[in-house]
Design a protein around this motif. Structure first.
Motif, short mmCIF file in Angstrom:
data_model
loop_
_atom_site.label_atom_id
_atom_site.label_comp_id
_atom_site.label_asym_id
_atom_site.label_seq_id
_atom_site.Cartn_x
_atom_site.Cartn_y
_atom_site.Cartn_z
N ARG A 240 -9.54 2.65 -11.55
CA ARG A 240 -8.47 1.72 -11.89
C ARG A 240 -8.71 0.38 -11.19
NH1 ARG A 240 -3.14 4.96 -10.39
NH2 ARG A 240 -2.19 3.04 -11.21
N PRO A 241 -8.30 -0.73 -11.79
CA PRO A 241 -8.46 -2.03 -11.13
C PRO A 241 -7.75 -2.04 -9.78
CG PRO A 241 -7.86 -2.31 -13.43
CD PRO A 241 -7.69 -0.85 -13.12
N LEU A 242 -8.39 -2.62 -8.81
CA LEU A 242 -7.84 -2.63 -7.46
C LEU A 242 -6.42 -3.19 -7.41
CD1 LEU A 242 -8.39 -1.98 -4.51
CD2 LEU A 242 -9.44 -4.24 -4.25
N PRO A 243 -6.08 -4.28 -8.15
CA PRO A 243 -4.70 -4.80 -8.07
C PRO A 243 -3.63 -3.78 -8.44
CG PRO A 243 -6.14 -6.42 -9.10
CD PRO A 243 -6.95 -5.16 -8.96
N GLU A 244 -3.98 -2.82 -9.31
CA GLU A 244 -2.99 -1.82 -9.74
C GLU A 244 -2.65 -0.83 -8.62
OE1 GLU A 244 -4.11 0.21 -13.25
OE2 GLU A 244 -4.25 -1.60 -14.49
N VAL A 245 -3.55 -0.64 -7.71
CA VAL A 245 -3.35 0.37 -6.67
C VAL A 245 -3.32 -0.24 -5.27
CG1 VAL A 245 -4.37 2.21 -8.05
CG2 VAL A 245 -5.83 0.83 -6.57
N THR A 246 -3.18 -1.56 -5.21
CA THR A 246 -3.25 -2.23 -3.91
C THR A 246 -2.18 -1.72 -2.95
OG1 THR A 246 -4.21 -4.25 -4.84
CG2 THR A 246 -3.08 -4.45 -2.73
N GLU A 247 -0.95 -1.58 -3.43
CA GLU A 247 0.14 -1.18 -2.54
C GLU A 247 -0.07 0.23 -2.00
OE1 GLU A 247 2.51 -2.95 -1.14
OE2 GLU A 247 1.50 -4.63 -2.11
N ALA A 248 -0.50 1.16 -2.86
CA ALA A 248 -0.76 2.52 -2.40
C ALA A 248 -1.91 2.54 -1.40
CB ALA A 248 -1.09 3.41 -3.60
N LEU A 249 -2.94 1.77 -1.69
CA LEU A 249 -4.08 1.68 -0.78
C LEU A 249 -3.65 1.07 0.55
CD1 LEU A 249 -7.19 1.94 -0.45
CD2 LEU A 249 -7.36 -0.41 -1.30
N ARG A 250 -2.82 0.04 0.48
CA ARG A 250 -2.37 -0.63 1.70
C ARG A 250 -1.56 0.31 2.58
NH1 ARG A 250 -0.11 -5.70 -0.22
NH2 ARG A 250 -2.16 -6.60 0.11
N ARG A 251 -0.69 1.11 1.97
CA ARG A 251 0.14 2.03 2.74
C ARG A 251 -0.69 3.09 3.45
NH1 ARG A 251 3.64 1.55 -1.75
NH2 ARG A 251 2.80 3.47 -2.65
N SER A 252 -1.64 3.68 2.73
CA SER A 252 -2.43 4.76 3.33
C SER A 252 -3.33 4.22 4.45
CB SER A 252 -3.27 5.46 2.27
OG SER A 252 -4.20 4.57 1.68
N CYS A 253 -3.88 3.04 4.26
CA CYS A 253 -4.74 2.47 5.30
C CYS A 253 -3.92 2.00 6.50
CB CYS A 253 -5.56 1.31 4.74
SG CYS A 253 -6.84 1.80 3.57
N ALA A 254 -2.74 1.44 6.24
CA ALA A 254 -1.89 0.98 7.33
C ALA A 254 -1.50 2.14 8.24
CB ALA A 254 -0.65 0.29 6.78
N ALA A 255 -1.26 3.29 7.65
CA ALA A 255 -0.91 4.47 8.46
C ALA A 255 -2.05 4.86 9.38
CB ALA A 255 -0.55 5.63 7.54
N ALA A 256 -3.27 4.46 9.02
CA ALA A 256 -4.44 4.75 9.85
C ALA A 256 -4.80 3.59 10.78
CB ALA A 256 -5.64 5.07 8.96
N GLY A 257 -3.95 2.55 10.79
CA GLY A 257 -4.19 1.42 11.69
C GLY A 257 -5.10 0.35 11.12
N VAL A 258 -5.25 0.32 9.79
CA VAL A 258 -6.09 -0.69 9.14
C VAL A 258 -5.25 -1.43 8.11
CG1 VAL A 258 -8.16 -1.15 7.79
CG2 VAL A 258 -8.16 0.72 9.47
N ALA A 259 -5.04 -2.72 8.33
CA ALA A 259 -4.32 -3.56 7.37
C ALA A 259 -5.28 -3.99 6.27
CB ALA A 259 -3.72 -4.78 8.06
N VAL A 260 -4.81 -3.99 5.04
CA VAL A 260 -5.61 -4.45 3.90
C VAL A 260 -4.92 -5.66 3.30
CG1 VAL A 260 -6.56 -3.88 1.64
CG2 VAL A 260 -6.51 -2.14 3.43
N ALA A 261 -5.59 -6.79 3.32
CA ALA A 261 -5.03 -8.03 2.78
C ALA A 261 -5.89 -8.51 1.62
CB ALA A 261 -4.96 -9.11 3.87
N VAL A 262 -5.26 -8.84 0.52
CA VAL A 262 -5.96 -9.39 -0.64
C VAL A 262 -5.50 -10.83 -0.80
CG1 VAL A 262 -6.46 -9.15 -3.08
CG2 VAL A 262 -6.04 -7.11 -1.69
N ILE A 263 -6.42 -11.77 -0.61
CA ILE A 263 -6.07 -13.19 -0.55
C ILE A 263 -6.77 -13.95 -1.67
CG2 ILE A 263 -6.12 -15.26 0.89
CD1 ILE A 263 -4.36 -13.02 1.99
#
Length: 303
Positions: free
Chosen positions: A201-224
């Motif tokens: 799936r295109p990354l923009p469609e799953v960005t929020e889900a990806l961001r939540r799972s990575c944030a829980a592991a201590g990694v912020a994901v920013a798309v700029i």
């Protein structure tokens, strides 16, 4: 969009020593008499009147007892005067720093609503300093320009320093709104396994889900959004010893390219030191870049 606060800033603020002199003249009290009443030296009283010495909390209390004028009055007057003086010095420094503006994508930031359009170049310097969260161009150089010379990247990678600095700053600002836990390599690997199932799936469609799972592991994901002059496709760096940032450029590129960049940066976080910053634009020639490429290919292949 930027938020502005309207506040009145007088063109001039008189020193509290002037008010003290007026009060003494009104009461017919000599400076030497006030010195005797307060226990301060005549030199100290004279220096306060001439704005060569500040009114400290202790002095304010002594003036309150000797003259009947509340200590708070003197301290507020001193605070306003010192702030006015500091702003004057800062504006003088900003006037010397207008050449710094030539190195930054001012128009692009204004057009994007990220900073205000200022009436003068001196005011524009102040806008840029606030945007980057630094007190001076020298501090900006230490935080954004000098590290770029040491970024691990392809030797063929060239980019506008000012535009890249602005892009990096936008990632920092976005990361501040991403809440999560402290870094855990095991949780991050688990998040990456989940991410690998979403790559069709295109990354923009799953960005929020990806961001939540990575944030829980201590990694912020920013798309700029990509900025003109910044050719970075991604960056991996540590914001603190317990929190990392993966920043991706939302520019032209296929779904496969965006996902590859994400896993490439993830490889840097998992495999390489916390003191290193990896700014990538493709074609990495260092051993770390080759290792991150292999990690990304393995992740995308489900290995």
């Amino acid at each position: 969009m930027t938020e502005t606060t309207n506040s009145y800033r007088p063109r001039r603020v008189s020193p509290p020593g002037g008010t003290l002199l007026d009060l003494l003249e009104e009461r017919g009290m000599a400076q030497n008499e006030l010195a005797g009443r307060t226990g301060l030296t005549p030199k100290t009283i004279n220096e306060i009147i001439k704005a060569k010495a500040p009114i400290t909390p202790d002095t304010a209390l002594k003036l309150e007892r000797s003259l009947g004028v509340p200590a708070e009055f003197w301290l507020v007057r001193e605070q306003h005067y010192q702030e006015w003086m500091a702003r004057g010095r800062a504006e003088a420094e900003q006037a010397d720093a207008v050449e710094w503006l030539r190195r930054l994508p001012v128009k692009d930031l204004v057009d994007a609503g990220l900073i205000e359009r200022s009436r003068s170049r001196v005011d524009q310097v102040g806008e840029l300093l606030r945007f980057f969260g630094v007190a001076s161009p020298a501090a900006w150089n230490d935080l954004y320009e000098r590290p770029q010379a040491a970024f691990r990247r392809s030797s063929a990678f060239t980019s506008d320093v000012g535009a890249t600095a602005a892009w990096l700053r936008l990632g920092e600002l976005q990361s501040q709104s991403i809440k999560g836990g402290n870094y855990s390599a095991s949780r991050f690997r688990a998040a990456l396994k989940t991410a690998a199932t979403l790559t069709r799936r295109p990354l923009p469609e799953v960005t929020e889900a990806l961001r939540r799972s990575c944030a829980a592991a201590g990694v912020a994901v920013a798309v700029i959004p990509a900025l003109k002059g910044c050719r970075a496709s991604g960056v991996a760096r540590w914001l603190s010893p317990t929190r990392a940032l993966i920043q991706l450029s939302d520019g032209p590129g296929t779904t496969e390219q965006l996902w590859f960049t994400f896993f490439h940066e993830a490889g840097h976080i998992l495999l390489h030191g916390k003191k290193l910053v990896f700014l990538d634009g493709g074609g990495g020639e260092t051993s770390e870049e080759h290792e991150a490429d292999r990690f990304a290919r393995a992740s995308l292949n489900g290995d």
